[in-house]
Design a protein around this motif. Structure first.
Motif, short mmCIF file in Angstrom:
data_model
loop_
_atom_site.label_atom_id
_atom_site.label_comp_id
_atom_site.label_asym_id
_atom_site.label_seq_id
_atom_site.Cartn_x
_atom_site.Cartn_y
_atom_site.Cartn_z
N ILE A 349 1.00 -1.12 -0.51
CA ILE A 349 0.56 0.60 -0.26
C ILE A 349 0.97 1.37 0.06
O ILE A 349 0.57 2.01 -0.64
CB ILE A 349 -0.61 0.06 1.30
CG1 ILE A 349 -2.09 -0.71 0.77
CG2 ILE A 349 -2.03 2.16 1.76
CD1 ILE A 349 -2.69 -1.34 2.34
N ALA A 350 1.93 1.22 1.46
CA ALA A 350 2.85 2.40 1.27
C ALA A 350 3.88 2.46 -0.57
O ALA A 350 4.26 3.69 -1.16
CB ALA A 350 4.11 2.50 1.99
N ASP A 351 4.04 1.43 -1.29
CA ASP A 351 4.18 1.60 -2.14
C ASP A 351 3.39 1.74 -3.50
O ASP A 351 3.98 2.94 -4.50
CB ASP A 351 4.35 0.13 -2.96
CG ASP A 351 5.80 -0.73 -1.73
OD1 ASP A 351 6.32 0.29 -1.66
OD2 ASP A 351 5.92 -1.79 -2.72
N ALA A 352 2.07 1.77 -3.27
CA ALA A 352 1.08 2.69 -4.81
C ALA A 352 1.11 3.91 -3.76
O ALA A 352 0.74 4.61 -5.12
CB ALA A 352 -0.28 0.82 -4.21
N GLU A 353 0.94 4.04 -3.05
CA GLU A 353 0.29 5.72 -2.46
C GLU A 353 1.57 6.20 -3.05
O GLU A 353 1.66 7.04 -4.01
CB GLU A 353 0.52 5.91 -1.70
CG GLU A 353 -1.21 5.41 -0.56
CD GLU A 353 -1.33 5.50 0.85
OE1 GLU A 353 -1.97 4.89 1.48
OE2 GLU A 353 -0.26 5.66 1.66
N ALA A 354 3.10 5.95 -2.33
CA ALA A 354 4.13 6.61 -3.14
C ALA A 354 3.75 7.03 -4.42
O ALA A 354 4.22 7.94 -5.66
CB ALA A 354 4.97 6.13 -3.11
N LEU A 355 3.43 5.61 -5.14
CA LEU A 355 3.95 5.83 -7.20
C LEU A 355 2.46 6.59 -7.45
O LEU A 355 3.19 7.42 -8.50
CB LEU A 355 3.37 4.22 -7.89
CG LEU A 355 4.25 4.00 -9.00
CD1 LEU A 355 5.59 4.44 -9.63
CD2 LEU A 355 3.36 3.33 -9.52
N GLY A 356 1.15 6.55 -7.28
CA GLY A 356 0.12 7.54 -7.49
C GLY A 356 0.99 8.89 -6.68
O GLY A 356 -0.16 9.17 -8.25
#
Length: 589
Positions: A349-356
């Motif tokens: 989730i942290a990966d997705a939030e940062a990439l988004g």
């Protein structure tokens, strides 16, 4: 091997009552047609399975032992139709798979995998089973039945079989959206009811998104053999195909605008002339979708429940908006930490939030973020991008998924595991999973030219299976359109991207190959996503090509391994669908 004489006498008695037409000899099972028509897009792929004799457990039919079937002429069907496919319908030899009396399902899967490697969305796949099928009671309390399609005998063993659930799973892995499934076997009168059950048990949204045009043909009762020629249903289909001619036959089969209702009438008429009293089962999967939708609407009305959103509409082929406009960039970003049936993860989730965040703020994407997505939630989001968004041809789409991935040896495919999916060992139908091959096939439905898939999941590199499509040096639009595009773009970076956006560029980037990949230190990012996010963040160039991203991420992983003495897999990348050989996917500012 046991031979049940009582079962054989009963079986022969039944077949004697059924075989009333002149020249019809035994109750049996069937076959299918395939051919390539030059007026149709794509190639013909034919897979025939001929079973001349099988041994099955008769207890599901109320018997007390195993039963060995009489000999049938199923091999003749497959031989003849393989030859017709090659000689008359121009199917390439490597696109034809004829299996005579296979004894293991693994043999069918091996053939399917070979065909998948050169198959595209616009091709036609024909699955032909000519053999023995039996409806077997699987629950004595509810009297639930399943149709079992048997393979050939192995000395001392009852025959292996596959079910409609198995068959549907295999068909779902096929890139070809047009599929003809011909089951010259008996009895299959409850085929439609069982198909509806399979669709409701699985993800209905997924079935809609795949946009299949799939036709099932079978016998209602027992299939019949015509002496010395083969199956009556097979002969009927061959005769009608010859009568209609190439173009009309395939158009009637798959094109809903080409009087499709005439075809089942013609088939039934011909079948009746060869085996009087035999009935045709002719099923369009899209018709079943309509039945299911009406059922869902009816139930919602009966219960008086408020629905969060309208019922999912039948998906329509993607189209493009007219006119030249400034390109838009869309992204679906998925991160999954919390799983119902398997080990939780720390960082997706942290990966997705940062990439988004970096895609939105630095590169101008309209990003939709999904946290802890279920299979249905993912497919509903994908349906939005497949069917609702109004695209122009130069728009871009990026999909990023971080979470659990797996590899299913039985199906020889990598899969994304959503938060509601049970482990594969308990879930052979892959319910609430998404195969990587199927995913790129879905994204091929997008009407735009530029698509990027990024997977930070285990076994992500197996997405390459089935994606080796032909590259096309001419997969670009009119050069004048690229010049016009430059005139409506702002800044040097956007103008530099115009030539790339005017060409077809479909790429994938994964965190590894056919292997496990690490989640990373809790509270940080995975090694792969950390390098990807950093690459996008520190970039100062107006245009960032995917090849440069791959280069920087791989270097970052190698440096990480050397510094911390780790063995993190090296990212994998490649193309899918039709691509230009001159350009590549770009991120631009």
């Amino acid at each position: 091997m046991y031979h049940c004489k009582r079962m054989k006498r009963i079986f022969q008695c039944l077949t004697g009552l059924l075989l009333t037409a002149t020249g019809v000899q035994q109750a049996r099972a069937g076959s299918i047609l395939s051919r390539r028509d030059t007026s149709l897009k794509g190639h013909i792929f034919y897979m025939g399975v001929g079973i001349t004799q099988a041994c099955f457990d008769g207890r599901g039919m109320g018997m007390d032992s195993a039963f060995v079937t009489p000999l049938f002429q199923s091999d003749l069907d497959v031989i003849n139709l393989s030859r017709m496919s090659r000689d008359q319908w121009n199917a390439r030899p490597e696109h034809i798979s004829a299996l005579m009396n296979p004894v293991h399902n693994s043999q069918l899967l091996d053939s399917i995998q070979k065909l998948i490697r050169s198959m595209g969305n616009e091709d036609i796949f024909i699955f032909h089973y000519s053999g023995i099928s039996v409806p077997v009671e699987t629950d004595t309390n509810t009297h639930a039945e399943e149709i079992r399609f048997y393979l050939s005998m192995e000395p001392g063993q009852t025959s292996e079989y596959f079910t409609l659930s198995d068959l549907k799973l295999w068909l779902d892995l096929m890139p070809a959206r047009r599929q003809l499934i011909f089951l010259d076997a008996g009895k299959t009168e409850h085929l439609k009811e069982e198909m509806i059950a399979r669709l409701t048990e699985n993800n209905f949204e997924k079935a809609l998104a795949e946009n299949r045009n799939r036709i099932f043909l079978s016998n209602m009762g027992y299939g019949m053999e015509t002496r010395g020629q083969g199956g009556a249903l097979t002969l009927s289909l061959a005769s009608v195909a010859t009568q209609l001619g190439r173009t009309d036959f395939w158009n009637y089969m798959f094109d809903e605008e080409s009087q499709p209702n005439n075809l089942p009438f013609l088939l039934q008429q011909k079948l009746d002339s060869m085996a009087h009293g035999s009935l045709l089962n002719y099923i369009r999967e899209k018709d079943i979708f309509e039945i299911l939708q009406n059922y869902l609407k009816h139930n919602a009305g009966e219960k008086g429940e408020e629905m969060r959103g309208d019922p999912v509409p039948l998906i329509k082929p993607g189209g493009l908006m007219d006119g030249l406009q400034k390109p838009k960039k869309y992204a679906l970003v998925v991160g999954m930490n919390d799983y119902q049936y398997t080990t939780d993860l720390n960082n997706p989730i942290a990966d997705a939030e940062a990439l988004g965040k970096v895609l939105t703020e630095k590169y101008g994407y309209e990003a939709k973020l999904l946290r802890n997505s279920t299979s249905a939630g993912f497919m509903q989001a994908l349906l939005y991008f497949l069917d609702t968004v109004q695209y122009h041809e130069h728009d871009q789409f990026l999909l990023y998924v971080a979470g659990h991935g797996n590899y299913y040896p039985r199906m020889k495919t990598g899969v994304i595991q959503f938060t509601d999916a049970k482990p594969l060992a308990q879930n052979p139908e892959m319910i609430h999973y998404q195969s990587y091959v199927n995913l790129v096939n879905l994204l091929n439905n997008l009407p735009i030219k530029n698509v990027l898939v990024v997977l930070d999941v285990c076994f992500g590199g197996t997405i390459s299976v089935g994606t080796e499509q032909e590259q096309d040096v001419n997969a670009c639009g009119d050069p004048e359109k690229a010049e016009l595009l430059k005139s409506i773009l702002n800044g040097n970076g956007q103008k530099q991207a115009a030539a790339q956006l005017n060409c077809a560029n479909r790429y994938y980037l994964t965190s590894g190959g056919k292997e496990y990949v690490p989640d990373g230190t809790p509270g940080a990012h995975s090694p792969f996503s950390a390098q990807l996010i950093q690459c996008l963040n520190i970039n100062t160039d107006p245009v960032l090509e995917i090849s440069e991203i791959v280069k920087q991420v791989r270097k970052g992983i190698n440096d990480y391994n050397a510094k911390y003495q780790k063995n993190v897999p090296v990212p994998n990348s490649g193309k899918f669908g039709v691509n230009s050989t001159q350009t590549e996917y770009v991120l631009y500012r």
